[in-house]
Scaffold this active site. Structure first.
Site, short mmCIF file in Angstrom:
data_model
loop_
_atom_site.label_atom_id
_atom_site.label_comp_id
_atom_site.label_asym_id
_atom_site.label_seq_id
_atom_site.Cartn_x
_atom_site.Cartn_y
_atom_site.Cartn_z
N HIS A 144 77.19 30.64 3.30
CA HIS A 144 77.32 31.68 2.28
C HIS A 144 78.35 31.24 1.25
O HIS A 144 79.37 30.67 1.61
CB HIS A 144 77.79 33.00 2.90
N TYR B 260 77.78 42.16 3.35
CA TYR B 260 76.41 42.06 2.80
C TYR B 260 75.91 43.41 2.27
O TYR B 260 74.69 43.63 2.22
CB TYR B 260 75.47 41.54 3.88
N LYS C 186 77.95 29.52 8.43
CA LYS C 186 77.28 30.51 9.28
C LYS C 186 77.13 30.02 10.73
O LYS C 186 77.33 28.83 11.02
CB LYS C 186 75.91 30.83 8.66
N GLU D 45 85.01 39.63 -1.93
CA GLU D 45 84.86 39.02 -0.61
C GLU D 45 86.18 38.44 -0.09
O GLU D 45 86.48 38.52 1.09
CB GLU D 45 83.75 37.96 -0.67
N ASN E 281 70.27 29.41 6.95
CA ASN E 281 70.52 28.53 5.80
C ASN E 281 71.99 28.08 5.69
O ASN E 281 72.45 27.70 4.62
CB ASN E 281 69.99 29.15 4.51
P1 DAT Z 1 72.39 33.64 -0.82
O1 DAT Z 1 72.88 33.45 0.60
O2 DAT Z 1 71.76 32.40 -1.35
O3 DAT Z 1 73.45 34.22 -1.72
P2 DAT Z 1 71.20 36.30 -0.85
O4 DAT Z 1 72.54 36.83 -1.20
O5 DAT Z 1 70.05 36.70 -1.71
O6 DAT Z 1 71.20 34.70 -0.76
O7 DAT Z 1 70.82 36.73 0.65
C1 DAT Z 1 71.82 36.68 1.66
C2 DAT Z 1 71.21 36.10 2.89
O8 DAT Z 1 70.19 36.96 3.37
C3 DAT Z 1 70.52 34.74 2.68
O9 DAT Z 1 71.41 33.67 2.74
C4 DAT Z 1 69.52 34.73 3.80
C5 DAT Z 1 69.11 36.19 3.92
N1 DAT Z 1 67.90 36.46 3.12
C6 DAT Z 1 67.83 36.62 1.78
N2 DAT Z 1 66.57 36.84 1.39
C7 DAT Z 1 65.83 36.82 2.51
C8 DAT Z 1 64.44 37.00 2.79
N3 DAT Z 1 63.56 37.23 1.82
N4 DAT Z 1 64.04 36.90 4.08
C9 DAT Z 1 64.92 36.68 5.07
N5 DAT Z 1 66.23 36.51 4.89
C10 DAT Z 1 66.68 36.59 3.63
MG MG Z 2 74.33 36.08 -1.79
#
Ligand code: DAT
Ligand code: MG
Length: 136
Positions: free
Chosen positions: A116, A49, A9, A127, A113
């Site tokens: 991805h 997303y 990212k 994807e 974080n």
């Molecule tokens: P991951 O990246 O671990 O697959 P995800 O698919 O649930 O997590 O979410 C995609 C991204 O969205 C994640 O890397 C960071 C953001 N995100 C997820 N939950 C969030 C939250 N509660 N608050 C802020 N950003 C969030």
């Molecule tokens: Mg995810």
């Protein structure tokens, strides 16, 4: 061979962590089948997303992932590559990520974080088709 998609990212690229992150995957035994630095447009970010469309953090997520160059890559290994990558990434919230994981070693904020990784074989297929149609 089994494949999964990663996106290093904008925060990771800006912090100069691309090499460190790719090195971790290579040392684990995964191989890059494709990869490039790209600046994602809004439509691509929203499509990638789509499962999060409508959630409170979605606008900020799209803004963040389009805020600077990312490295989009396809990692290849023998089996369950998505699961290997997910384990190496650590939990979504880096505050809870185990030491030794990418997020657990290098990040503290969910909004930044670093990485991805596809969360299933089905997600990986979708994807990879989105970013590398020639590979699909
Ligand atoms: P991951 O990246 O671990 O697959 P995800 O698919 O649930 O997590 O979410 C995609 C991204 O969205 C994640 O890397 C960071 C953001 N995100 C997820 N939950 C969030 C939250 N509660 N608050 C802020 N950003 C969030
Ligand atoms: Mg995810």
């Amino acid at each position: 061979m089994d494949r999964t998609l990663i996106i290093v990212k904008p925060d990771a690229v800006a912090r100069g962590l691309l090499g460190e992150i790719l090195t971790r995957f290579e040392r684990r035994g995964l191989r890059l089948a494709a990869g490039a630095l790209r600046s994602l447009d809004e439509a691509t970010a929203r499509a990638h997303y789509a499962e999060h469309d409508g959630k409170p953090f979605f606008p900020r997520l799209v803004e963040f992932i389009t805020s600077g160059p990312v490295f989009v890559g396809v990692l290849e290994g023998t089996e369950d590559v998505f699961a290997v990558v997910r384990t190496m990434m650590g939990t979504t919230n880096p505050k809870e990520s185990a030491p030794g994981t990418i997020r657990g070693d290098l990040a503290t904020e969910t909004g930044e974080n670093l990485i991805h990784g596809s969360d299933s074989l089905e997600s990986a297929r979708r994807e990879i088709a989105l970013f590398f149609p020639d590979l699909a």
